[in-house]
Design a protein around this motif. Sequence first.
Motif: not given
Length: 302
Positions: A209, A211-213, A216, A253
């Motif tokens: 989560a 990494q996704r944020q 984004d 990452s």
Amino acid sequence: MGSAIRRAGIITAVIALTVSAVGCTALIPSAEDDSAPAPTSQTEPSLDGACKTVNVEWGFALDPWVALEADTQSKDFAQKHTEHQAVISALQGIAERVDAPELRAALDASISAHQQYADTIWPGLGDVPEGYVVDLDDPANLLVILGKQKTEILQQMSDADVQRYDLCGLMQSGQTVTQACEIANGDWVDAGVLYNGASTVAATGDVAAAQRQAADGLVQLKAALVQVTDPEAHAEMARMYDAYETFYENGFSTLLTEEQLLQLSEDELDAYIAEADAAFAAWDGALTSGEERLSAYCASQG
């Protein structure tokens, strides 16, 4: 603009992520990939010439649209539709002279989004009765519906702008320093806050989560960067974007889960901590100096 104080929470959060497992942080160094193919000689001249045309003309053709969107006083939406249609015609005239397929696709996507806006938003606003009040809790509220449509269309415009920028780089326009600095203090800062907030997520142990944020946040940072065409402001923001991107690659990452951390030896952990500290120091230093220069530039322009 962002601050080192806000960013300082990231390295703390990365450390906090690993405390429950082994008491320290760990990052896996990423390998550089030099295998990306170079542009073919057949398309390069076509794209180069097309980019020269687009970079000189596209931004100036969009200037009236920027003024239309910024004008919140005029309620003559029929006139705004007419003026926007003139912008679209100018954009179409430029696109028709572009033969590079990827660039033409990006320009066509932008034109399509502008046409959707002209055909949907201006007439929709014109149909809203005088004195009509927005009610965010009512999904059938006309202004709520238009707001959602506008957000979706503006996102399409932004995506197309990023595609064009990735192909051609910075374009010219009539953007003022004040307009550039408004973006730097608005969309750019908001994107940075989203990116930095990934540290809080990382501290909970949810690496995916986080990494996704952060990813984004990078997307939104690029979208804000593309909006800025003032050369000096853009140059400072581009350097800061590179720092954000590098820290994502070397930091977010490569975060390890608690299970992965348990498999590392003490020496490996010490090495990864050193790498994490170095990556953070480089990122924090680049952003701090960039923000200082950009703030000084904006202040000097009044």
